[in-house]
Design an enzyme around this catalytic site. Structure first.
Site, PDB file in Angstrom:
ATOM      1  N   LYS A   4       0.846  -1.195   0.000  1.00 14.88           N
ATOM      2  CA  LYS A   4       0.000   0.000   0.000  1.00 14.88           C
ATOM      3  C   LYS A   4       0.884   1.248   0.000  1.00 14.88           C
ATOM      4  O   LYS A   4       1.964   1.265   0.574  1.00 14.88           O
ATOM      5  CB  LYS A   4      -0.892  -0.047   1.250  1.00 14.88           C
ATOM      6  CG  LYS A   4      -1.672   1.215   1.558  1.00 14.88           C
ATOM      7  CD  LYS A   4      -2.937   1.318   0.747  1.00 14.88           C
ATOM      8  CE  LYS A   4      -3.681   2.629   1.032  1.00 14.88           C
ATOM      9  NZ  LYS A   4      -4.447   3.094  -0.119  1.00 14.88           N
TER      10      LYS A   4
ATOM     11  N   ILE B 177     -10.008   5.907   0.326  1.00 17.73           N
ATOM     12  CA  ILE B 177      -9.270   5.540   1.542  1.00 17.73           C
ATOM     13  C   ILE B 177      -8.382   6.709   1.973  1.00 17.73           C
ATOM     14  O   ILE B 177      -8.280   7.022   3.156  1.00 17.73           O
ATOM     15  CB  ILE B 177      -8.416   4.267   1.306  1.00 17.73           C
ATOM     16  CG1 ILE B 177      -9.242   3.170   0.602  1.00 17.73           C
ATOM     17  CG2 ILE B 177      -7.817   3.748   2.590  1.00 17.73           C
ATOM     18  CD1 ILE B 177     -10.382   2.595   1.389  1.00 17.73           C
TER      19      ILE B 177
ATOM     20  N   CYS C 287      -3.416   8.377  -7.705  1.00 19.18           N
ATOM     21  CA  CYS C 287      -4.428   8.186  -6.661  1.00 19.18           C
ATOM     22  C   CYS C 287      -5.552   9.194  -6.871  1.00 19.18           C
ATOM     23  O   CYS C 287      -5.295  10.400  -6.929  1.00 19.18           O
ATOM     24  CB  CYS C 287      -3.836   8.355  -5.269  1.00 19.18           C
ATOM     25  SG  CYS C 287      -5.136   8.260  -4.011  1.00 19.18           S
TER      26      CYS C 287
ATOM     27  N   LYS D 241       2.470   4.041 -12.158  1.00 12.18           N
ATOM     28  CA  LYS D 241       1.063   3.582 -12.167  1.00 12.18           C
ATOM     29  C   LYS D 241       0.184   4.681 -12.749  1.00 12.18           C
ATOM     30  O   LYS D 241       0.080   5.780 -12.197  1.00 12.18           O
ATOM     31  CB  LYS D 241       0.615   3.212 -10.758  1.00 12.18           C
ATOM     32  CG  LYS D 241      -0.759   2.573 -10.714  1.00 12.18           C
ATOM     33  CD  LYS D 241      -1.011   1.906  -9.383  1.00 12.18           C
ATOM     34  CE  LYS D 241      -2.350   1.203  -9.337  1.00 12.18           C
ATOM     35  NZ  LYS D 241      -2.561   0.467  -8.085  1.00 12.18           N
TER      36      LYS D 241
ATOM     37  N   THR E 245      -7.716   3.366 -10.283  1.00 13.05           N
ATOM     38  CA  THR E 245      -9.183   3.320 -10.291  1.00 13.05           C
ATOM     39  C   THR E 245      -9.805   4.480 -11.081  1.00 13.05           C
ATOM     40  O   THR E 245      -9.196   5.538 -11.248  1.00 13.05           O
ATOM     41  CB  THR E 245      -9.710   3.341  -8.851  1.00 13.05           C
ATOM     42  OG1 THR E 245      -9.105   4.434  -8.171  1.00 13.05           O
ATOM     43  CG2 THR E 245      -9.391   2.051  -8.131  1.00 13.05           C
TER      44      THR E 245
ATOM     45  N   GLY F 299     -10.094  -5.426 -12.328  1.00 11.56           N
ATOM     46  CA  GLY F 299     -11.203  -6.364 -12.369  1.00 11.56           C
ATOM     47  C   GLY F 299     -10.847  -7.809 -12.610  1.00 11.56           C
ATOM     48  O   GLY F 299     -11.712  -8.590 -13.031  1.00 11.56           O
TER      49      GLY F 299
HETATM   50  O1  RRO Z   1      -5.815   5.271  -0.747  1.00 11.77           O
HETATM   51  C1  RRO Z   1      -6.636   5.459  -1.663  1.00 11.77           C
HETATM   52  O2  RRO Z   1      -7.694   6.076  -1.479  1.00 11.77           O
HETATM   53  C2  RRO Z   1      -6.377   4.989  -3.040  1.00 11.77           C
HETATM   54  C3  RRO Z   1      -5.149   5.019  -3.657  1.00 11.77           C
HETATM   55 BR1  RRO Z   1      -3.587   5.534  -2.767  1.00 11.77          BR
HETATM   56  C4  RRO Z   1      -5.033   4.649  -5.017  1.00 11.77           C
HETATM   57  O3  RRO Z   1      -3.957   4.673  -5.661  1.00 11.77           O
HETATM   58  N1  RRO Z   1      -6.138   4.279  -5.664  1.00 11.77           N
HETATM   59  C5  RRO Z   1      -7.347   4.231  -5.051  1.00 11.77           C
HETATM   60  O4  RRO Z   1      -8.332   3.866  -5.691  1.00 11.77           O
HETATM   61  N2  RRO Z   1      -7.439   4.581  -3.743  1.00 11.77           N
END
Ligand code: RRO
Length: 327
Positions: free
Chosen positions: A68, A94, A153, A188, A216, A267
């Site tokens: 993470k 998150i 992110c 990424k 995402t 997915g």
């Molecule tokens: O931590 C997050 O909210 C998060 C991260 Br770092 C990311 O790269 N991609 C995501 O969907 N959530």
């Protein structure tokens, strides 16, 4: 050889070729300078720091474990709720909660080092300099095999993906990181861009060894009765099977336009999904959201990959990569 001789003499008839055993299939792949013993990696964020998966399988089974996101300073993360389910997908916001690079180096890394065959540390900074600083701190750390730069992110302050969308910013960021570390760099990429291949090209030009495609997709949900959004931050990142066709398309766009190793993400729940990513040109894949339903998905996929490839008569997984038939 005897069979060939017999056939030439008009002797014994050749039988069907001996069936390939799953254990004979070579699953090893190169992702730039990284040598993976198989192409099944964990995706950052869905398996904590990696150690959380240990009750379910030995981390060494994975081609690579990606931790993470680590930041310079500790972060508490975003307000609750942080997760919202949607049909075939999961929304998250998150907000990169983690204890920061000092705690990672002092506490987590000594516990993780040596457990994964390949350990990739995902990092994010609030500015280019912070990415480079983190990369410098991780350079030469025993047990760290590569960096994944999280320029994508969707859940950072401001929510405007400051590093993901501008090719010049991406190139500069990656080249600053390149100057700070000898570790292989995976960048990424975000799907929330107009031209993902242009961003991949910029990452390559900056010195990235590979790209992971995709993070995402921006999304949201709402309860129309109460007006409550599903996520505390309203907008978050969508993952899971719902995004697979989009992620596949983006991997293919990068594969056909940019000469850089690709790691496919989005997915994956079955070996068929993994094979589809390889077919469009990915050299490895990361599995994420499906960990919540099937925490031992990694060993299952590794075994199923052997079986499927053997049944298809492929001796090496690399024979499957980039086999898409498209005009
Ligand atoms: O931590 C997050 O909210 C998060 C991260 Br770092 C990311 O790269 N991609 C995501 O969907 N959530």
């Amino acid at each position: 050889m005897q069979r060939v001789v017999d056939e030439q003499r008009g002797g014994a008839k050749a039988g069907p070729p001996a069936a390939l055993q799953p254990s004979q299939v070579d699953l090893s792949v190169d992702v730039g300078p990284l040598k993976l013993h198989n192409p099944i990696m964990t995706a950052s964020g869905t398996a904590g720091l990696g150690l959380e998966l240990e009750p379910f399988f030995e981390l060494s089974v994975a081609g690579a474990v990606v931790v993470k996101t680590i930041t310079k300073k500790p972060r508490k993360g975003n307000p609750m709720p942080r997760l919202a389910e949607t049909p075939s997908g999961l929304l998250n916001s998150i907000g990169l909660p983690n204890k920061g690079i000092d705690a990672f180096l002092e506490v987590t890394l000594p516990r993780l080092a040596g457990k994964a065959r390949c350990l990739v540390v995902n990092i994010a900074g609030t500015c280019t300099g912070e990415f480079a600083e983190l990369a410098g701190r991780l350079d030469g750390q025993p047990g760290v095999d590569a960096l994944e730069l999280n320029i994508s992110c969707p859940n950072v302050e401001g929510g405007d993906l400051p590093f993901a969308r501008d090719p010049l910013v991406v190139q500069r960021l990656v080249s600053d990181v390149r100057a700070a570390t000898r570790l292989p760099i995976i960048t990424k990429l975000s799907p929330n861009v107009a031209d993902v291949a242009a961003i991949a090209q910029a990452a390559k030009d900056g010195g990235s060894d590979a790209v992971s495609v995709i993070n995402t997709l921006l999304g949201m949900s709402v309860d129309w009765r109460t007006g409550e959004p599903g996520l505390g931050t309203v907008v978050g990142g969508l993952s899971g099977p719902a995004i697979k066709p989009i992620a596949l398309r983006m991997c293919w766009e990068v594969a056909r336009r940019v000469d850089i190793p690709i790691i496919g993400i989005g997915g994956i729940v079955s070996v068929e999904d993994a094979l589809e990513y390889l077919t469009v040109g990915a050299r490895a894949v990361q599995v994420g959201t499906t960990h919540y339903k099937t925490p031992d998905i990694v060993p299952r996929l590794v075994q199923a990959l052997r079986e499927r490839l053997a049944a298809a008569g492929r001796q090496r997984v690399t024979e499957q990569i980039g086999t898409l038939r498209a005009s």
